[in-house]
Design a protein around this motif. Structure first.
Motif, mmCIF file in Angstrom:
data_model
loop_
_atom_site.group_PDB
_atom_site.id
_atom_site.type_symbol
_atom_site.label_atom_id
_atom_site.label_comp_id
_atom_site.label_asym_id
_atom_site.label_seq_id
_atom_site.Cartn_x
_atom_site.Cartn_y
_atom_site.Cartn_z
ATOM 1 N N ALA A 1 -3.578 -0.631 8.662
ATOM 2 C CA ALA A 1 -4.918 -0.904 8.133
ATOM 3 C C ALA A 1 -5.341 0.171 7.133
ATOM 4 O O ALA A 1 -5.844 -0.138 6.054
ATOM 5 N N ALA A 2 -5.130 1.435 7.481
ATOM 6 C CA ALA A 2 -5.641 2.537 6.659
ATOM 7 C C ALA A 2 -4.963 2.614 5.291
ATOM 8 O O ALA A 2 -5.629 2.838 4.269
ATOM 9 N N VAL A 3 -3.640 2.436 5.238
ATOM 10 C CA VAL A 3 -2.913 2.604 3.975
ATOM 11 C C VAL A 3 -3.327 1.580 2.924
ATOM 12 O O VAL A 3 -3.708 1.955 1.806
ATOM 13 N N PRO A 4 -3.266 0.264 3.212
ATOM 14 C CA PRO A 4 -3.653 -0.684 2.159
ATOM 15 C C PRO A 4 -5.136 -0.636 1.818
ATOM 16 O O PRO A 4 -5.505 -0.833 0.658
ATOM 17 N N VAL A 5 -6.005 -0.379 2.803
ATOM 18 C CA VAL A 5 -7.440 -0.282 2.518
ATOM 19 C C VAL A 5 -7.711 0.923 1.624
ATOM 20 O O VAL A 5 -8.475 0.840 0.650
ATOM 21 N N PHE A 6 -7.098 2.059 1.930
ATOM 22 C CA PHE A 6 -7.253 3.259 1.106
ATOM 23 C C PHE A 6 -6.743 2.993 -0.305
ATOM 24 O O PHE A 6 -7.401 3.348 -1.288
ATOM 25 N N ALA A 7 -5.560 2.368 -0.409
ATOM 26 C CA ALA A 7 -4.983 2.068 -1.725
ATOM 27 C C ALA A 7 -5.871 1.112 -2.508
ATOM 28 O O ALA A 7 -6.070 1.279 -3.721
ATOM 29 N N CYS A 8 -6.409 0.112 -1.837
ATOM 30 C CA CYS A 8 -7.277 -0.862 -2.500
ATOM 31 C C CYS A 8 -8.526 -0.191 -3.050
ATOM 32 O O CYS A 8 -8.917 -0.422 -4.205
ATOM 33 N N LEU B 1 -7.347 2.504 -5.934
ATOM 34 C CA LEU B 1 -6.701 1.979 -7.137
ATOM 35 C C LEU B 1 -7.443 0.803 -7.766
ATOM 36 O O LEU B 1 -7.386 0.626 -8.991
ATOM 37 N N LEU B 2 -8.111 -0.008 -6.947
ATOM 38 C CA LEU B 2 -8.717 -1.229 -7.462
ATOM 39 C C LEU B 2 -10.248 -1.155 -7.548
ATOM 40 O O LEU B 2 -10.838 -1.609 -8.519
ATOM 41 N N VAL B 3 -10.861 -0.605 -6.502
ATOM 42 C CA VAL B 3 -12.325 -0.527 -6.519
ATOM 43 C C VAL B 3 -12.807 0.589 -7.432
ATOM 44 O O VAL B 3 -13.637 0.380 -8.317
ATOM 45 N N PHE B 4 -12.266 1.806 -7.250
ATOM 46 C CA PHE B 4 -12.702 2.944 -8.052
ATOM 47 C C PHE B 4 -11.828 3.160 -9.297
ATOM 48 O O PHE B 4 -12.170 3.989 -10.154
ATOM 49 N N GLY C 1 0.818 -1.201 0.000
ATOM 50 C CA GLY C 1 0.000 0.000 0.000
ATOM 51 C C GLY C 1 0.857 1.258 0.000
ATOM 52 O O GLY C 1 0.585 2.222 -0.726
ATOM 53 N N MET C 2 1.917 1.245 0.806
ATOM 54 C CA MET C 2 2.843 2.382 0.844
ATOM 55 C C MET C 2 3.487 2.607 -0.519
ATOM 56 O O MET C 2 3.567 3.732 -1.027
ATOM 57 N N LEU C 3 3.946 1.519 -1.139
ATOM 58 C CA LEU C 3 4.671 1.647 -2.401
ATOM 59 C C LEU C 3 3.762 2.030 -3.566
ATOM 60 O O LEU C 3 4.147 2.835 -4.420
ATOM 61 N N THR C 4 2.559 1.458 -3.594
ATOM 62 C CA THR C 4 1.665 1.779 -4.705
ATOM 63 C C THR C 4 1.162 3.216 -4.633
ATOM 64 O O THR C 4 1.027 3.888 -5.661
ATOM 65 N N LEU C 5 0.894 3.711 -3.433
ATOM 66 C CA LEU C 5 0.488 5.110 -3.308
ATOM 67 C C LEU C 5 1.639 6.051 -3.646
ATOM 68 O O LEU C 5 1.450 7.079 -4.289
ATOM 69 N N ARG C 6 2.844 5.678 -3.201
ATOM 70 C CA ARG C 6 4.014 6.515 -3.530
ATOM 71 C C ARG C 6 4.282 6.539 -5.035
ATOM 72 O O ARG C 6 4.834 7.509 -5.566
#
Length: 285
Positions: free
Chosen positions: A269-276, A279-282, A134-139
């Motif tokens: 919890a927040a970083v990967p859920v936000f990234a998911c 990036l993936l749902v929306f 999540g950290m890397l994909t958002l970065r």
């Protein structure tokens, strides 16, 4: 204790912001990997490993797993929609739904995992590995077009989590009467929880006005509120595991703040859920 907390915060916050904006992707990945190894070392204690050597080997194993994943995906920052990365983010969403059930039905739910070191290790991997990605994909957000776009996103999630936590604390102190999860974390209240979500919504609105995030306000608000909910769950889940392990802090690495996990439990919890969601749902990238 308060003095040490303030000193640590004044030192760590500029370091974190500098790492977000100044480190290139490879260096940022290495730093994040080291943080995850420290988190894995502390998770060993939550899993029931008392031996220091066993926990060191656990940290090394976690580092090797993440390094191997990076080796297989050397160009991940050009295309985050790869099965390994997407799988880690979806797994995070599934794990935190399971964690919610474990927290809601605690202490009865602990009978399912209390005596299993293997299961607790799996829970740890499902916490740490998706956090890493999540950290890397958002970065990596639009990195080829603007090196700082991803840094702004990660900074946003961190401000969101810190702000929601502060809002929950203030609302809880002023209006808190009804306990949120008394068997897991007696200090949290429903009034603080609602105040934290309100604070997250305000942060989402202000940040969206001040920074060009190129995302529809409704999508940003939805992702932000769910991430704020996840951040509370991350805190409660670590509290649950610490309660079962009979410890107050996950470690003593940061003066006045405890261990690495004590500082990043909400972010895991927040970083990967936000990234998911983003990036993936929306599919905003």
């Amino acid at each position: 204790m308060l003095k040490y907390r303030l000193i640590s915060a004044f030192v760590l916050i500029p370091v974190v912001i500098a790492a977000l904006f100044l480190l290139p992707p490879v260096a940022f990945a290495i730093v994040t990997l080291l943080v995850c190894m420290l988190a894995a070392w502390e998770w060993g204690q939550l899993s029931g490993f008392k031996s220091r050597s066993q926990r060191v080997w656990l940290a090394v194993l976690c580092g090797l797993i993440l390094a191997a994943m990076l080796f297989w995906l050397p160009q991940y920052h050009h295309n985050v929609h790869q099965p390994l990365v997407e799988g880690a983010l979806w797994a995070s969403l599934g794990w935190w739904i399971v964690a919610l059930l474990l927290v809601l039905f605690y202490p009865g739910s602990a009978a399912l995992w209390r005596d299993s070191k293997t299961l607790r290790l799996v829970f740890g991997l499902l916490t740490i590995i998706p956090f890493f990605w999540g950290m890397l994909t958002l970065r990596a957000w639009h990195y080829d077009d603007n090196h700082y776009s991803g840094a702004l996103w990660l900074l946003y999630v961190m401000i969101l989590v810190w702000g929601a936590d502060s809002g929950a604390y203030m609302f809880g102190k002023l209006f808190g009467k009804h306990k949120l999860a008394p068997k897991v974390s007696p200090g949290k209240t429903w009034q603080g929880f609602i105040g934290g979500l309100f604070t997250a919504a305000v942060i989402s609105w202000i940040y969206g006005l001040c920074v060009n995030l190129d995302v529809a306000p409704a999508i940003l608000l939805t992702c932000s509120l769910v991430a704020a909910l996840a951040s509370v769950l991350g805190d409660l889940t670590e509290s649950m595991f610490k309660r079962e392990a009979g410890i107050k802090d996950s470690g003593h690495l940061i003066p006045g703040h405890g261990g690495i996990l004590d500082r990043i439990d909400s972010l895991t919890a927040a970083v990967p859920v936000f990234a998911c969601l983003l990036l993936l749902v929306f599919r905003t990238i």
